[in-house]
Motif scaffolding. Structure first.
Motif, PDB file in Angstrom:
ATOM      1  N   PHE A   1      49.023 -25.618  13.302  1.00  0.00           N
ATOM      2  CA  PHE A   1      49.288 -24.457  14.168  1.00  0.00           C
ATOM      3  C   PHE A   1      50.037 -24.860  15.434  1.00  0.00           C
ATOM      4  CE2 PHE A   1      45.450 -22.658  11.889  1.00  0.00           C
ATOM      5  CZ  PHE A   1      46.211 -21.869  11.043  1.00  0.00           C
ATOM      6  N   GLU A   2      49.758 -26.044  15.956  1.00  0.00           N
ATOM      7  CA  GLU A   2      50.495 -26.550  17.122  1.00  0.00           C
ATOM      8  C   GLU A   2      51.962 -26.812  16.760  1.00  0.00           C
ATOM      9  OE1 GLU A   2      49.602 -27.014  20.484  1.00  0.00           O
ATOM     10  OE2 GLU A   2      48.009 -25.714  19.739  1.00  0.00           O
TER      11      GLU A   2
ATOM     12  N   GLU B   1      53.688 -25.394  14.448  1.00  0.00           N
ATOM     13  CA  GLU B   1      54.398 -24.138  14.202  1.00  0.00           C
ATOM     14  C   GLU B   1      54.994 -23.545  15.473  1.00  0.00           C
ATOM     15  OE1 GLU B   1      51.547 -21.676  11.993  1.00  0.00           O
ATOM     16  OE2 GLU B   1      53.018 -21.733  10.364  1.00  0.00           O
ATOM     17  N   LYS B   2      54.479 -23.935  16.622  1.00  0.00           N
ATOM     18  CA  LYS B   2      54.967 -23.415  17.900  1.00  0.00           C
ATOM     19  C   LYS B   2      56.246 -24.109  18.378  1.00  0.00           C
ATOM     20  CE  LYS B   2      50.225 -22.425  19.280  1.00  0.00           C
ATOM     21  NZ  LYS B   2      49.125 -22.836  20.170  1.00  0.00           N
TER      22      LYS B   2
ATOM     23  N   SER C   1      60.144 -25.315  18.566  1.00  0.00           N
ATOM     24  CA  SER C   1      61.381 -24.578  18.350  1.00  0.00           C
ATOM     25  C   SER C   1      61.973 -24.932  16.991  1.00  0.00           C
ATOM     26  CB  SER C   1      62.379 -24.870  19.472  1.00  0.00           C
ATOM     27  OG  SER C   1      62.686 -26.243  19.501  1.00  0.00           O
TER      28      SER C   1
ATOM     29  N   LYS D   1      52.570 -31.171  21.232  1.00  0.00           N
ATOM     30  CA  LYS D   1      53.817 -30.420  21.487  1.00  0.00           C
ATOM     31  C   LYS D   1      54.669 -31.104  22.543  1.00  0.00           C
ATOM     32  CE  LYS D   1      52.282 -26.421  22.411  1.00  0.00           C
ATOM     33  NZ  LYS D   1      52.012 -25.070  22.792  1.00  0.00           N
TER      34      LYS D   1
ATOM     35  N   ARG E   1      58.335 -32.516  22.037  1.00  0.00           N
ATOM     36  CA  ARG E   1      59.412 -31.950  22.870  1.00  0.00           C
ATOM     37  C   ARG E   1      60.153 -33.038  23.634  1.00  0.00           C
ATOM     38  NH1 ARG E   1      55.938 -26.934  24.544  1.00  0.00           N
ATOM     39  NH2 ARG E   1      56.623 -25.465  22.952  1.00  0.00           N
TER      40      ARG E   1
END
Length: 179
Positions: free
Chosen positions: A13-14, A16-17, A19, A133, A137
């Motif tokens: 779920f992390e 999926e966030k 970009s 994330k 990133r």
């Protein structure tokens, strides 16, 4: 519910966030000389291929790069587990058979319920889930894979996920026999 599968789900779920373009695969069974090795998650982004080993553990975590086993200590009890850096190194070895020209990054992701104590891990990336994330990133500033290549890698790897219960059971039996 299986704690390991739950932790993998939270990582999914992390991811999926992130970009787009990003492709995520779970429970990939790659062939080895001994049978198979199971990769918890693979995340393919423009910045590279990331193999994520999920450790949904609680308590204090002790370990080093050169130790065969690490320790989780909770409520005064110690639990040994195989060095996740070594585990992911094996995963990457077999993934590189499929993609020898690609750089592959290892990420070991623990739950928020643990506290790292005396970890000696060199340049390996061992983080908690909430750092995932941000870690990815930080890597995304560099584009080394096009969206077309991401899709090609995903298509190749897709056939190694969603395996039959028989394949999964054989994998588990080989691990139990070995350890």
């Amino acid at each position: 519910m299986d704690k390991g599968a739950f932790g993998e789900g939270l990582i999914f779920f992390e991811l999926e966030k992130l970009s787009k373009p990003t492709k995520i695969l779970t429970n990939i069974y790659l062939p080895t000389e001994e049978g198979t090795t199971e990769l918890d998650l693979i995340c393919i982004t423009t910045s590279g291929i990331y193999v994520i080993e999920s450790k949904n553990y609680s308590g204090w975590i002790f370990g080093s790069l050169n130790s065969k086993y690490w320790t989780s200590m909770i409520h005064g009890k110690k639990y040994k587990f195989f060095n996740p850096i070594w585990q992911n190194k094996k995963h990457i070895k077999y993934l590189q058979v499929l993609f020898p020209e690609r750089e592959i990054t290892s990420l070991i992701v623990f739950s928020e319920r643990c506290e790292f104590k005396k970890l000696s891990i060199g340049k390996n990336i061992v983080i908690k889930r909430r750092q995932l994330k941000r870690t990815l990133r930080n890597h995304q500033s560099t584009t080394i894979i096009s969206e077309e290549i991401i899709n090609q890698i995903y298509t190749i790897l897709k056939k190694y996920s969603n395996q039959s219960q028989e394949v999964k059971q054989q994998h588990i039996q080989k691990i139990q026999k070995k350890y």
